[in-house]
Design a protein around this motif. Structure first.
Motif, short mmCIF file in Angstrom:
data_model
loop_
_atom_site.label_atom_id
_atom_site.label_comp_id
_atom_site.label_asym_id
_atom_site.label_seq_id
_atom_site.Cartn_x
_atom_site.Cartn_y
_atom_site.Cartn_z
N ILE A 59 2.18 8.13 3.83
CA ILE A 59 1.57 8.81 4.99
C ILE A 59 2.13 8.39 6.30
O ILE A 59 2.45 9.31 6.89
N ALA A 60 2.54 7.13 6.39
CA ALA A 60 3.29 6.83 7.46
C ALA A 60 4.71 7.70 7.58
O ALA A 60 4.91 7.83 8.93
N LEU A 61 5.43 7.51 6.48
CA LEU A 61 6.75 8.21 6.89
C LEU A 61 6.59 9.81 6.88
O LEU A 61 7.42 10.26 7.69
N ASN A 93 0.96 -1.16 0.18
CA ASN A 93 -0.15 0.03 -0.05
C ASN A 93 0.90 1.20 0.12
O ASN A 93 1.22 1.86 0.93
N PRO A 94 1.27 1.44 -1.18
CA PRO A 94 2.31 2.86 -1.30
C PRO A 94 1.52 3.98 -0.75
O PRO A 94 2.37 4.98 -0.17
N VAL A 95 0.32 4.32 -0.73
CA VAL A 95 -0.13 5.47 -0.37
C VAL A 95 0.05 5.39 1.26
O VAL A 95 0.32 6.63 1.72
N ALA A 96 -0.26 4.54 1.84
CA ALA A 96 -0.19 4.22 3.37
C ALA A 96 1.37 4.50 3.85
O ALA A 96 1.66 5.00 4.77
N ASP A 97 2.02 3.77 2.99
CA ASP A 97 3.58 4.01 3.38
C ASP A 97 3.99 5.41 3.12
O ASP A 97 4.83 5.88 4.27
#
Length: 372
Positions: free
Chosen positions: A212-214, A206-210
């Protein structure tokens, strides 16, 4: 102030509490039950909310530090007696999670246990009444989360998980966090950090979540110590509110062993440990055990946070120490007699499935012993 739609509608910014009445009207709510706790009442925050709403709305302020099935049933009974049609949750993760459980109880039949994720309850959860979530801490992300964590009457701490449990609207006003004590600011901030870290390390794609997480992780590390040392620092408080929100937006990707352990540890009512405090204690031990499987992601975290030696576990251990949070489980009241039960519960916890590597009972026991 900004209006953002990502999973749900979010009203973010200083003064956004003033939008609560119009938001309630948009959702069709006429008589909401306000769910909060006595700390929020004592801090005067409930008064600020009530000043924005029609007079005479019912209030349930009996949310425990770790929400329980008994409290949810009590609040649901009040909801029914008062003829309510919606919910406004104000506080940390506990009142928000409790409101989700109340919304489930007043729209679904049966006990909460039948809706626990570990018992196959996800598919049984349908639409609930509208919930507006107003966080007053910067940590849980529950205002945009699909889960509610509660301790059942049988003693288990379980997750009720469904997209239907995501609040219909979140009002994230950092002004509400300015009076938060230093210790609670630190503990809730570490909770936000643990969400961002575990989401980024989750093996799901889930690149979008990644992304946001970073970003949330960098934002939290940048602002947390400032918020602890200077509680009226508006920029730091806003940065932490956004970092917490980002942690909640991204943990749809799944968490990991930190939460698989902190959930059952948090179920010990006689100890009643704070969830964020537990995550801070477990953060470095879990990261050390995950290290071999996460070299590339640890490198990305190090680059984003400027960790020169690349030792991600040591970096976060040092941060927890600087925040003067407890460093061991013994400091918060555990004596080791609980480990076998905690291990068995962790193996079944919904967060265990998205740890970067599968942990067995020996792994979880080793982490507990290191954190003891």
């Amino acid at each position: 102030m900004a209006t953002i739609t990502y999973l749900t509608q979010i009203e973010f910014g200083s003064g956004s509490l003033s939008r609560v009445a119009s938001c309630l009207d948009t959702l069709g709510g006429r008589r909401p039950l306000i769910v909060t706790d006595r700390g929020i009442v004592a801090a005067g925050l409930l008064d600020r909310l009530q000043a924005e709403l029609p007079a005479g709305l019912p209030v349930f302020d009996g949310t425990p530090g770790n929400p329980t099935e008994e409290a949810a049933q009590e609040a649901a009974a009040l909801y029914r007696r008062e003829g309510c049609d919606s919910l406004i949750a104000m506080g940390g993760g506990s009142p928000i999670d409790l409101a989700k459980a109340v919304g489930l109880l007043v729209t679904h039949k049966g006990a909460l246990a039948s809706y626990a994720a570990i018992d196959g309850g996800v598919a049984r959860i349908g639409e609930i009444v509208p919930v507006i979530a107003i966080p007053t801490t910067a940590g849980t992300g529950s205002e945009v989360g699909r889960a509610a964590l509660l301790t059942l009457q049988d003693g288990r701490k379980v997750g009720l998980i469904s997209p239907h449990l995501i609040p219909k609207l979140a009002i994230c006003d950092p002004d509400l966090t300015h009076g938060l004590p230093a210790g609670l600011t630190a503990a809730t901030g570490i909770d936000a950090i643990s969400h961002c870290v575990e989401t980024f390390l989750s093996p799901r794609d889930n690149p979008v979540a990644d992304a946001i997480a970073l970003d949330g992780l960098q934002r939290a590390v940048t602002h947390l110590e400032r918020a602890v040392l200077a509680p009226q620092d508006a920029e730091a408080r806003s940065g932490m509110m956004m970092a917490s929100l980002q942690g909640g937006l991204c943990f749809q990707k799944g968490l990991g062993a930190i939460h698989a352990l902190s959930h059952p540890l948090g179920a010990y009512k006689q100890i009643n440990p704070h969830h964020g405090t537990l995550n801070g204690i477990l953060l470095a031990p879990v990261l050390r055990r995950n290290a071999a499987a996460c070299e590339a992601k640890y490198a990305a975290i190090s680059a984003r946070l400027g960790i020169a030696d690349g030792d991600v576990p040591a970096f976060f251990a040092a941060l927890v120490a600087r925040l003067n949070l407890p460093k061991t489980l013994g400091e918060v009241g555990f004596d080791g007699s609980q480990w076998q039960d905690v291990v068995q519960a962790a193996l079944k916890d919904h967060s265990a499935a998205t740890n970067p590597v599968p942990f067995d009972g020996a792994d979880y026991l080793a982490i507990l012993e290191e954190a003891a």
